[in-house]
Design a protein around this motif. Structure first.
Motif, short mmCIF file in Angstrom:
data_model
loop_
_atom_site.label_atom_id
_atom_site.label_comp_id
_atom_site.label_asym_id
_atom_site.label_seq_id
_atom_site.Cartn_x
_atom_site.Cartn_y
_atom_site.Cartn_z
N LEU A 123 0.76 -1.23 -0.07
CA LEU A 123 -0.11 0.08 0.00
C LEU A 123 0.90 1.26 0.12
N SER A 124 0.25 2.43 -0.62
CA SER A 124 1.01 3.68 -0.79
C SER A 124 0.83 4.09 0.73
N ASP A 125 1.54 5.35 0.86
CA ASP A 125 1.34 5.87 2.38
C ASP A 125 0.11 6.28 2.83
N ASN A 126 -0.71 6.78 1.87
CA ASN A 126 -1.97 7.36 2.27
C ASN A 126 -2.96 6.22 2.26
N SER A 127 -2.75 5.25 1.46
CA SER A 127 -3.73 3.96 1.22
C SER A 127 -3.45 3.45 2.78
N LYS A 128 -2.17 3.32 3.38
CA LYS A 128 -1.78 2.69 4.49
C LYS A 128 -2.83 3.19 5.61
N PHE A 150 -7.72 1.82 -3.41
CA PHE A 150 -6.57 2.09 -2.71
C PHE A 150 -5.50 2.23 -3.96
N LYS A 151 -4.65 2.88 -3.47
CA LYS A 151 -3.35 2.93 -4.34
C LYS A 151 -2.45 1.75 -3.86
N ILE A 152 -1.88 0.91 -5.04
CA ILE A 152 -1.10 -0.34 -4.62
C ILE A 152 0.13 0.29 -5.04
N LYS A 153 1.33 -0.34 -4.42
CA LYS A 153 2.62 -0.33 -4.63
C LYS A 153 3.24 -1.34 -5.43
N LYS A 154 3.64 -1.35 -6.50
CA LYS A 154 4.29 -2.36 -7.24
C LYS A 154 5.79 -2.90 -6.74
N LYS A 155 6.35 -3.71 -7.21
CA LYS A 155 7.62 -4.41 -6.57
C LYS A 155 8.92 -3.29 -7.03
N ASN A 156 8.54 -2.79 -8.11
CA ASN A 156 9.47 -1.77 -8.80
C ASN A 156 9.03 -0.50 -8.11
N GLY A 177 -10.97 -11.96 8.52
CA GLY A 177 -10.54 -12.17 7.51
C GLY A 177 -11.30 -11.53 6.00
N ALA A 178 -10.55 -11.60 4.90
CA ALA A 178 -11.35 -11.07 3.85
C ALA A 178 -11.02 -11.81 2.45
N SER A 179 -11.94 -11.99 1.59
CA SER A 179 -11.59 -12.45 0.26
C SER A 179 -11.60 -11.09 -0.62
N VAL A 180 -11.05 -10.64 -1.61
CA VAL A 180 -11.03 -9.28 -2.05
C VAL A 180 -10.61 -9.59 -3.79
N VAL A 181 -11.40 -8.93 -4.52
CA VAL A 181 -11.45 -8.80 -5.77
C VAL A 181 -10.82 -7.22 -5.99
N ALA A 182 -9.69 -7.30 -6.95
CA ALA A 182 -9.20 -5.91 -7.09
C ALA A 182 -9.03 -5.67 -8.47
N HIS A 183 -9.66 -4.43 -8.99
CA HIS A 183 -9.73 -4.05 -10.29
C HIS A 183 -8.61 -2.91 -10.61
N ASP A 184 -7.92 -3.00 -11.47
CA ASP A 184 -6.97 -1.93 -11.95
C ASP A 184 -7.60 -0.61 -12.50
N ILE A 185 -7.67 0.35 -12.03
CA ILE A 185 -8.63 1.55 -12.43
C ILE A 185 -7.57 2.58 -12.89
N SER A 186 -6.36 2.46 -12.92
CA SER A 186 -5.33 3.44 -13.44
C SER A 186 -5.80 4.18 -14.40
N GLU A 187 -6.34 3.41 -15.66
CA GLU A 187 -6.56 4.26 -16.76
C GLU A 187 -7.73 5.06 -16.72
N ARG A 188 -8.69 4.80 -15.65
CA ARG A 188 -9.90 5.54 -15.25
C ARG A 188 -9.25 6.95 -14.54
N LYS A 189 -8.70 6.66 -13.48
CA LYS A 189 -8.04 7.62 -12.62
C LYS A 189 -7.29 8.72 -13.60
N GLU A 190 -6.54 8.22 -14.56
CA GLU A 190 -5.99 9.16 -15.43
C GLU A 190 -6.84 9.92 -16.33
N MET A 191 -8.00 9.45 -16.68
CA MET A 191 -8.75 9.95 -17.52
C MET A 191 -9.64 10.93 -16.64
#
Length: 550
Positions: A123-128, A150-156, A177-191
């Motif tokens: 997680l990014s700092d704000n998402s933490k 959430f803003k996710i932090k990649k390995k790089n 516990g939780a079962s989580v489905v995560a959709h990449d919305i980077s393109e939507r955020k950029e738009m």
């Protein structure tokens, strides 16, 4: 009967009884056998039913196991082949318990690396902070919302946005516990960011436009204005929701010749120059209104009108001033060409009239001669004013006190004011000297003061005021007359225009000419309570006096 016979008979009775008992016993045994046979049948039937139920149960379990196995296989297939990230979290141990390939591709981690991470690690700092707040809610017994971002932090180290849908697991009201489905919305955020920047850019243009912009709906209600419009109509804030004709023009109905009304009728752009008046009906500003339709792209219908209003008061005043100067120059040229030619014979005629007045045989015509001399003097006065108009520059300029000039000619005004039963009030501020021609300034003050005195009835007051306004000095002459009629305001300063019975219509024209030769500006304010003429002189640093051919 002998004892022997009795014993035999007794034995026979006992034997008979014994036979009867044996018969009864056989019957009882037969009943017992029947009952035993019935019990055996029932036991066998019960056993068959039990065995069948046991068989059926075993079959159901096998089928359930098969269905569960198939379901798990389908679930694993869906999880592994889903086009979105899926993972499970154990909040007790704060670790991931499962993850699919897509989530690994999102983050750049292998499955083993991902499962070794703490959820905070991705997680990014704000998402933490956001994640910690959700955990706090869950651990306090509150229900946590299923959806969030959430803003996710990649390995790089790169970051991207995901929209998550979480199915939470609770034990005794606690989040475990939780079962989580995560959709990449980077393109939507950029738009969205691009849209926000575009909206901000357009809003910035709208708000910083130096002319007035507004949008009205089809009912002439104001729906949007820019800063310039709010600044100008700050006394009527808020503007949104009010009728444009009420706020902008002080009317109770749509203005006559309204270009916005024309746009709504025709669907085409329109333009019109419109006045903005004060509460007393005096025009204080001229606006050039450019109006174009606001059309809904989907329906093609007109939703309202975009109004772009440019203040052209200065342009109109400049055009009027140019026209006035043209007329003034024409009069000046006429004065220069014919003034002396007319004055010379008039002087001769006046001289002969004065001579005839002194002769005894002409005494009976003396009254006529006096009238003729007065009219010649009046004509000479008009010619003198004409000749003033022909001068382009003052004969001599020098630094002088405007207050001193006013005080020097004040007795003349006071004498006139006493006859008219009018008071004169002086309000002379401490002002710097001006580079002026005293004779011209005397003439200017004389004309303005005379106009003010003649505009009032007895018992009124005339105020002569001087004050500094930045790099300017202002001479202000205010009367308490009835003001100038709105229909005559545009004619003020026009040669030969006068409202007086015996006026020449050149007094103000001379004043404008004198002001022009001194690089000064004349402007006035008028209303039912009177008229104030202001002459605005620029303060010039001390230098050698300027001369022109006089």
């Amino acid at each position: 009967m002998s004892d022997k016979d009795k014993s035999k008979e007794q034995l026979l009775g006992e034997l008979k009884e014994l036979k009867n008992n044996i018969r009864s016993l056989k019957e009882s045994v037969k009943v017992l056998e029947l009952k035993l046979e019935d019990c055996n049948r029932k036991l066998e039937a019960a056993n068959k039913r039990y065995m069948q139920e046991l068989y059926d149960d075993l079959n159901d379990k096998k089928q359930a196991e098969r269905l569960l196995r198939e379901s798990n296989e389908k679930y694993r297939y869906l999880v592994e082949n889903a086009p979105t990230g899926i993972y499970e979290i154990d909040f007790k141990n704060m670790r991931f318990t499962s993850v699919n390939d897509v989530m690994c591709q999102y983050t750049g981690y292998s499955r083993e690396e991902f499962l070794s991470l703490n959820p905070f690690d991705i997680l990014s700092d704000n998402s933490k902070i956001h994640f910690r707040e959700r955990l706090k809610k869950g651990n306090s017994g509150e229900r946590v919302l299923q959806f969030t971002e959430f803003k996710i932090k990649k390995k790089n180290g790169q970051e991207f946005w995901v929209f998550i849908s979480a199915q939470y697991v609770y034990e005794e009201g606690m989040l475990v516990g939780a079962s989580v489905v995560a959709h990449d919305i980077s393109e939507r955020k950029e738009m969205e960011e691009a849209l926000r920047e575009s909206e901000h850019f357009l809003a910035n243009i709208f708000e910083n436009f130096q002319d007035r912009l507004s949008v009205i709906d089809t009912e002439f209600n104001i729906v949007l204005v820019n800063n310039k419009m709010e600044q100008y109509y700050s006394h009527s804030l808020p503007l949104v929701g009010k009728k444009c004709y009420s706020v902008y023009h002080g009317n109770n109905e749509v203005c006559q010749g309204c270009p916005s009304q024309l746009v709504l009728k025709t669907g085409k752009a329109a333009q019109a120059v419109m006045p903005v008046k004060d509460p007393e009906g005096n025009v204080k500003t001229w606006l050039n209104n450019y109006c174009c339709p606001l059309i809904d792209e989907r329906s093609g219908e007109i939703q309202g009108v975009i109004v772009y209003a440019r203040n052209i008061t200065e342009n109109i005043n400049t055009e009027r001033e140019m026209a006035r100067l043209d007329r003034l120059n024409l009069v000046g040229e006429m004065a220069a060409s014919i003034g002396h030619e007319i004055r010379n014979p008039m002087t001769a005629v006046r001289g002969f009239l004065q001579m005839l007045t002194s002769k005894e045989d002409c005494a009976k015509y003396k009254n006529y001669f006096s009238i003729m001399i007065d009219e010649l003097d009046r004509a000479n006065s008009i010619i003198s004013e004409f000749l003033l108009l022909s001068r382009i520059k003052p004969a001599k300029l020098k630094h002088q006190s405007l207050n001193t000039i006013i005080k020097a000619i004040l007795p003349l005004f006071e004498a006139i004011a006493i006859n008219l039963k009018i008071d004169i009030d002086l309000d002379l501020d401490n002002i710097p000297d001006l580079l002026v021609n005293e004779k011209d300034i005397r003439q200017l003050i004389h004309n303005l003061v005379r106009n003010g005195l003649e505009a009032m009835s007895p018992g009124k007051k005339l105020t002569i005021r001087t004050y500094s306004d930045g790099e300017y000095v202002v001479l202000s002459i205010k009367d308490q007359g009835e003001g100038i009629e709105p229909g005559l305001i545009d004619k003020v300063g026009t040669p030969f225009f006068t409202t007086k019975d015996n006026g020449t219509g050149l007094g103000l024209v001379v004043c404008y000419g004198i002001a022009g030769r001194h690089n000064a500006e004349i402007y006035f304010e008028t209303g039912p309570g009177g008229t104030t003429f202001n002459v605005k002189f620029r303060v010039v640093a001390h230098a050698a006096a300027q001369y022109t051919d006089g």
